[in-house]
Design a protein around this motif. Structure first.
Motif, PDB file in Angstrom:
ATOM      1  N   UNK A 199       0.806  -1.252  -0.014  1.00 28.90           N
ATOM      2  CA  UNK A 199       0.066   0.041   0.197  1.00 28.90           C
ATOM      3  C   UNK A 199       0.813   1.421  -0.030  1.00 28.90           C
ATOM      4  N   UNK A 200       1.936   1.460   0.741  1.00 26.57           N
ATOM      5  CA  UNK A 200       2.625   2.629   0.699  1.00 26.57           C
ATOM      6  C   UNK A 200       3.417   2.579  -0.906  1.00 26.57           C
ATOM      7  N   UNK A 201       3.797   1.559  -1.485  1.00 24.19           N
ATOM      8  CA  UNK A 201       4.423   1.664  -2.591  1.00 24.19           C
ATOM      9  C   UNK A 201       3.281   2.085  -3.721  1.00 24.19           C
ATOM     10  N   UNK A 202       1.967   1.605  -3.442  1.00 25.26           N
ATOM     11  CA  UNK A 202       1.022   2.156  -4.343  1.00 25.26           C
ATOM     12  C   UNK A 202       0.540   3.500  -4.420  1.00 25.26           C
ATOM     13  N   UNK A 203       0.823   4.329  -2.957  1.00 24.57           N
ATOM     14  CA  UNK A 203       0.695   5.388  -3.131  1.00 24.57           C
ATOM     15  C   UNK A 203       1.947   6.351  -3.474  1.00 24.57           C
ATOM     16  N   UNK A 204       3.033   5.682  -3.581  1.00 23.40           N
ATOM     17  CA  UNK A 204       4.191   6.692  -4.059  1.00 23.40           C
ATOM     18  C   UNK A 204       4.239   6.617  -5.696  1.00 23.40           C
ATOM     19  N   UNK A 205       4.099   5.285  -6.195  1.00 29.26           N
ATOM     20  CA  UNK A 205       3.892   4.918  -7.673  1.00 29.26           C
ATOM     21  C   UNK A 205       3.092   3.941  -7.736  1.00 29.26           C
ATOM     22  N   UNK A 206       1.806   4.192  -8.392  1.00 32.54           N
ATOM     23  CA  UNK A 206       0.812   3.140  -8.535  1.00 32.54           C
ATOM     24  C   UNK A 206       1.104   2.340  -9.823  1.00 32.54           C
ATOM     25  N   UNK A 207       1.734   1.229  -9.825  1.00 35.26           N
ATOM     26  CA  UNK A 207       1.957   0.187 -10.699  1.00 35.26           C
ATOM     27  C   UNK A 207       2.013  -1.127 -10.080  1.00 35.26           C
ATOM     28  N   UNK A 208       1.618  -2.207 -11.003  1.00 38.69           N
ATOM     29  CA  UNK A 208       1.324  -3.438 -10.368  1.00 38.69           C
ATOM     30  C   UNK A 208       2.419  -4.316 -10.204  1.00 38.69           C
ATOM     31  N   UNK A 209       3.768  -3.926 -10.577  1.00 35.09           N
ATOM     32  CA  UNK A 209       4.875  -4.566 -10.544  1.00 35.09           C
ATOM     33  C   UNK A 209       5.144  -5.208  -9.158  1.00 35.09           C
ATOM     34  N   UNK A 210       5.246  -4.357  -8.077  1.00 35.68           N
ATOM     35  CA  UNK A 210       5.607  -5.021  -6.961  1.00 35.68           C
ATOM     36  C   UNK A 210       4.711  -5.943  -6.351  1.00 35.68           C
ATOM     37  N   UNK A 211       3.274  -5.756  -6.778  1.00 36.53           N
ATOM     38  CA  UNK A 211       2.369  -6.868  -6.433  1.00 36.53           C
ATOM     39  C   UNK A 211       2.378  -7.892  -7.212  1.00 36.53           C
ATOM     40  N   UNK A 212       2.540  -8.001  -8.362  1.00 37.30           N
ATOM     41  CA  UNK A 212       2.970  -9.101  -9.226  1.00 37.30           C
ATOM     42  C   UNK A 212       4.270  -9.930  -8.772  1.00 37.30           C
ATOM     43  N   UNK A 213       5.324  -9.274  -8.412  1.00 38.00           N
ATOM     44  CA  UNK A 213       6.606  -9.880  -7.927  1.00 38.00           C
ATOM     45  C   UNK A 213       6.243 -10.458  -6.798  1.00 38.00           C
ATOM     46  N   UNK A 214       5.503  -9.884  -5.869  1.00 39.10           N
ATOM     47  CA  UNK A 214       5.188 -10.702  -4.546  1.00 39.10           C
ATOM     48  C   UNK A 214       4.263 -11.857  -4.893  1.00 39.10           C
ATOM     49  N   UNK A 215       3.339 -11.769  -5.672  1.00 37.22           N
ATOM     50  CA  UNK A 215       2.633 -13.136  -5.995  1.00 37.22           C
ATOM     51  C   UNK A 215       3.571 -14.151  -6.778  1.00 37.22           C
ATOM     52  N   UNK A 216       4.548 -13.675  -7.560  1.00 35.92           N
ATOM     53  CA  UNK A 216       5.536 -14.617  -8.013  1.00 35.92           C
ATOM     54  C   UNK A 216       6.336 -15.371  -7.012  1.00 35.92           C
ATOM     55  N   UNK A 217       6.692 -14.774  -5.873  1.00 36.11           N
ATOM     56  CA  UNK A 217       7.467 -15.315  -4.780  1.00 36.11           C
ATOM     57  C   UNK A 217       6.762 -16.341  -4.131  1.00 36.11           C
ATOM     58  N   UNK A 218       5.261 -15.890  -4.069  1.00 31.83           N
ATOM     59  CA  UNK A 218       4.438 -16.949  -3.188  1.00 31.83           C
ATOM     60  C   UNK A 218       4.135 -17.929  -4.028  1.00 31.83           C
ATOM     61  N   UNK A 219       3.807 -17.760  -5.163  1.00 32.01           N
ATOM     62  CA  UNK A 219       3.599 -18.999  -6.224  1.00 32.01           C
ATOM     63  C   UNK A 219       4.995 -19.916  -6.184  1.00 32.01           C
ATOM     64  N   UNK A 220       6.032 -19.422  -6.301  1.00 31.47           N
ATOM     65  CA  UNK A 220       7.260 -20.315  -6.247  1.00 31.47           C
ATOM     66  C   UNK A 220       7.506 -20.851  -5.010  1.00 31.47           C
ATOM     67  N   UNK A 221       7.217 -20.266  -3.997  1.00 30.94           N
ATOM     68  CA  UNK A 221       7.330 -21.028  -2.554  1.00 30.94           C
ATOM     69  C   UNK A 221       6.451 -22.060  -2.344  1.00 30.94           C
ATOM     70  N   UNK A 222       5.070 -21.895  -2.940  1.00 27.73           N
ATOM     71  CA  UNK A 222       4.111 -22.836  -2.897  1.00 27.73           C
ATOM     72  C   UNK A 222       4.390 -24.108  -3.648  1.00 27.73           C
ATOM     73  N   UNK A 223       4.787 -23.937  -4.953  1.00 20.14           N
ATOM     74  CA  UNK A 223       5.297 -25.068  -5.794  1.00 20.14           C
ATOM     75  C   UNK A 223       6.484 -25.784  -5.339  1.00 20.14           C
ATOM     76  N   UNK A 224       7.228 -25.173  -4.625  1.00 17.07           N
ATOM     77  CA  UNK A 224       8.533 -25.879  -4.018  1.00 17.07           C
ATOM     78  C   UNK A 224       8.118 -26.946  -3.009  1.00 17.07           C
ATOM     79  N   UNK A 225       7.349 -26.304  -2.086  1.00 19.53           N
ATOM     80  CA  UNK A 225       6.661 -26.910  -1.001  1.00 19.53           C
ATOM     81  C   UNK A 225       6.051 -28.063  -1.491  1.00 19.53           C
TER      82      UNK A 225
END
Length: 448
Positions: free
Chosen positions: A349-375
């Motif tokens: 949310x702090x990043x969206x206030x400074x620069x409203x772009x979906x890249x940080x959220x998409x990157x975090x979703x990618x980390x979550x997805x990779x971690x779940x797949x590895x498990x």
């Protein structure tokens, strides 16, 4: 006499009386003074013979009486010293009589001591003969090990003065090895039997058994301590191995729990990942990814509709992370999911206030997805991610170390509890014995 001699010399060698009186008017007073001085000197010299001797000579100032001392004082002093040094005849005879009487008393004491020693030895021999005959049940002139054990039990246990002494003897004779060791030590010719010259008194048997009993107790204490240490190490090793087996588990249950742990950060990061159907987002531009993320929209809406859903989910993840019976894979996933969810709830949310772009959220979703797949697919942890993965791994390692220390402490406490229970059993027996004493002496010993 000195005054008269002085007067004669004055009348024979000096002037007439009138002339002398005229020239020396104080001659009479001088003469009297000399007489007094001579008398005092003689008196002091005589009294010195009766004074106790000192450590050194006494200095006397020279005077005109020095020439008179050898004639007047020294003979008297020598006589007095001779009289004091020589004991009277009565004292000398009394000293000889006392010395003779002392010699007679010493001779009588030596004879009495010899007689008493002979009587004691005779009494010991009589008691030894009586005990040997008592132990020699078949009267063959030899005492076997079984005969000795029976005789000692009769004397020490059955004929004991108090129940306390009987219990002590029962403990000494309870271990048959003690009597056997004493028997072997006395059996000089190693023929399996004790003859009369190999036998000892009942008191000697008691002392030997007590010494052997104390030695066996020391050995038993050392062996028991070693056994306890070995048991403690075995139990500790078993529990640590059990914990490691559970922690290293990567079965289907552990993988499913680890994958579900990543659901919370995935749902919280969806609004910032540009998923179609979510207000304020425009999608990622990849049809497959957008389709997969769009399927989670309904789950996100349902999750948000529940009151305090995020709080309950964090509490559940925290409980899973601190559960020592859970696998290390599930505990790592829970801690990693908490760290990622904090990023999704606070930093995005702090990043969206400074620069409203979906890249940080998409990157975090990618980390979550990779971690779940590895498990799920590999049963491994995503601890390679700098920051979140390594931090979660450190937390898991610290928790494992704390659990191992807790297992060691619990095992040591159980060992101490074992000792406490044994002490309680011993005290309970003593209290039961104290409840029904058989004599006043035994009552006092038991209470003490």
């Amino acid at each position: 006499r000195a005054s008269r001699e002085h007067g004669r010399r004055r009348h024979s060698n000096c002037e007439p009386a009138s002339t002398a009186s005229a020239s020396k008017p104080h001659n009479h007073q001088e003469t009297m003074a000399k007489v007094v001085v001579l008398a005092l000197a003689a008196l002091c010299s005589t009294a010195s013979a009766f004074v106790a001797p000192t450590n050194g000579p006494v200095a006397v100032a020279p005077s005109r009486t020095t020439a008179l001392r050898p004639a007047l004082v020294e003979p008297t002093t020598r006589r007095l010293a001779t009289v004091m040094k020589e004991p009277p005849p009565q004292e000398e005879s009394l000293a000889k009589e006392l010395a003779r009487r002392a010699a007679e008393l010493r001779a009588e004491a030596a004879a009495l001591e010899t007689s008493m020693a002979a009587e004691r030895q005779a009494s010991v021999d009589r008691d030894l003969d009586a005990f040997f005959k008592e132990a020699d049940a078949n009267a063959d002139g030899k005492v076997t090990l079984d005969e000795l054990r029976a005789a000692l039990r009769q004397r020490f246990v059955e004929d004991a003065a108090t129940p306390r002494a009987s219990r002590k003897a029962e403990a000494m004779l309870g271990d048959t090895k003690n009597v056997a060791d004493v028997f072997d030590a006395l059996d000089a010719n190693a023929d399996g039997a004790l003859e009369r010259d190999e036998f000892v008194s009942i008191e000697a048997f008691r002392e030997r058994l007590e010494d052997r009993f104390r030695e066996s107790e020391k050995v038993s204490a050392v062996e028991e301590k070693a056994t306890k240490a070995a048991k403690y190490e075995m139990v500790l090793r078993q529990r640590l191995d059990q914990f490691e087996a559970i922690a290293n588990s990567t079965d289907a249950k552990a993988r499913a729990v680890a994958a579900l742990a990543y659901l919370l950060p995935a749902l919280d990061a969806l609004p910032f990942a540009g998923v179609p159907g979510v207000p304020g987002t425009a999608g990622t531009g990849h049809p497959v990814v957008d389709a997969l993320l769009a399927g989670a929209v309904s789950a996100t809406v349902l999750f948000r509709a529940l009151p305090f859903s995020g709080v309950f989910a964090l509490l559940a993840l925290n409980g899973l992370a601190n559960d020592p019976t859970a696998s290390r894979l599930a505990r790592f996933a829970a801690r990693h999911a908490v760290v990622l969810d904090l990023v999704a709830v606070v930093l995005l949310p702090l990043g969206a206030l400074v620069a409203p772009t979906p890249l940080p959220g998409t990157a975090l979703e990618a980390v979550v997805l990779v971690s779940a797949l590895l498990a799920v697919l590999n049963g491994s942890n995503a601890d390679f991610f700098p920051g979140s993965g390594r931090f979660a791994k450190k937390l898991v390692d610290d928790f494992d170390a704390a659990v191992m220390k807790g297992i060691e402490a619990a095992t040591a406490a159980e060992s101490s509890l074992e000792i406490t229970e044994r002490l309680e059993d011993w005290l309970r027996k003593k209290l039961e014995e104290a409840s029904s004493p058989s004599s006043e002496e035994d009552d006092a010993d038991t209470k003490q």
